[in-house]
Design an enzyme around this catalytic site. Sequence first.
Site, PDB file in Angstrom:
ATOM      1  N   GLY A  99       0.560  -1.372   0.375  1.00  0.00           N
ATOM      2  CA  GLY A  99       0.107  -0.210  -0.076  1.00  0.00           C
ATOM      3  C   GLY A  99       0.373   1.281   0.346  1.00  0.00           C
ATOM      4  N   GLN A 123       3.389  10.331   0.810  1.00  0.00           N
ATOM      5  CA  GLN A 123       4.070   9.501   0.692  1.00  0.00           C
ATOM      6  C   GLN A 123       5.510   9.545  -0.334  1.00  0.00           C
ATOM      7  OE1 GLN A 123       2.613   5.236   2.354  1.00  0.00           O
ATOM      8  NE2 GLN A 123       4.325   4.534   2.716  1.00  0.00           N
ATOM      9  N   CYS A 135       6.037   0.184   7.471  1.00  0.00           N
ATOM     10  CA  CYS A 135       5.887   1.183   6.651  1.00  0.00           C
ATOM     11  C   CYS A 135       6.895   1.620   5.588  1.00  0.00           C
ATOM     12  CB  CYS A 135       5.208   2.312   7.282  1.00  0.00           C
ATOM     13  SG  CYS A 135       5.434   3.697   6.441  1.00  0.00           S
ATOM     14  N   LEU A 136       7.013   1.507   4.642  1.00  0.00           N
ATOM     15  CA  LEU A 136       7.429   2.145   4.067  1.00  0.00           C
ATOM     16  C   LEU A 136       8.299   4.146   4.062  1.00  0.00           C
ATOM     17  CD1 LEU A 136       5.652   1.118   0.087  1.00  0.00           C
ATOM     18  CD2 LEU A 136       7.325  -0.110   1.367  1.00  0.00           C
ATOM     19  N   HIS A 144      -4.317   1.852   7.404  1.00  0.00           N
ATOM     20  CA  HIS A 144      -2.958   2.020   7.534  1.00  0.00           C
ATOM     21  C   HIS A 144      -3.155   3.132   6.632  1.00  0.00           C
ATOM     22  CE1 HIS A 144       1.519   1.329   7.926  1.00  0.00           C
ATOM     23  NE2 HIS A 144       1.349   2.217   6.612  1.00  0.00           N
ATOM     24  N   GLU A 145      -3.496   3.556   5.157  1.00  0.00           N
ATOM     25  CA  GLU A 145      -3.244   4.073   4.019  1.00  0.00           C
ATOM     26  C   GLU A 145      -3.904   5.339   4.263  1.00  0.00           C
ATOM     27  OE1 GLU A 145      -0.446   3.732   2.550  1.00  0.00           O
ATOM     28  OE2 GLU A 145      -0.655   1.546   3.309  1.00  0.00           O
ATOM     29  N   HIS A 190      -2.406   7.532   7.009  1.00  0.00           N
ATOM     30  CA  HIS A 190      -1.153   8.689   6.059  1.00  0.00           C
ATOM     31  C   HIS A 190      -2.137   9.608   5.984  1.00  0.00           C
ATOM     32  CE1 HIS A 190       2.520   6.432   6.263  1.00  0.00           C
ATOM     33  NE2 HIS A 190       1.955   5.102   5.681  1.00  0.00           N
TER      34      HIS A 190
END
Length: 168
Positions: free
Chosen positions: A46, A51, A93-94, A135-136, A139
């Site tokens: 995701g 991000q 998380c990226l 999660h997304e 953000h």
Amino acid sequence: MAVLQIRKYPDPVLRQKAQPVGDIDEALRRLIQDMAETMYAAPGIGLAAPQVGVPKQVIVVDISTQEQGHPLIALINPEILEAHGEVESQEGCLSLPEFTTTLRRAQQVLVRGLSPEGKPLELEATGLLAIALQHEIDHLQGTLILDRASLLSREFYKKRLKKLTSAG
Ligand SMILES: [Zn+2]
């Protein structure tokens, strides 16, 4: 399509509240394609627009490497309408390299948003897909898993990050 640079904590763009998208135009559709390519290249399941440095309410999710039978999901202005149950899982998380934490989330969510074609969508998700969507969408509020983690693991990560950055 292009692979974009993924912003890492503590980049301030990750803390901004993402703005709702008004016009869905070619530039936005290109952003969505680039976000998908960036997610696949990472690899991740995701990605949210902040991000890649764009504070707009856009997310992409694709959990097909973990669970078969799910297509790529791209959502504009997503919001959680309903949340039920509880599930605990490990998340990474990226934007937070080398950080994972066990978090509790809703087991099932009903999410509303717009497709890249501007069509209203409602999506019912459970398990990993529900977790990835939550999660997304976090953000877009400027919320990171770091904020949901325990104080101990948060402090540990910040110390470690300091060491990593001063070393390199
Ligand atoms: Zn993330």
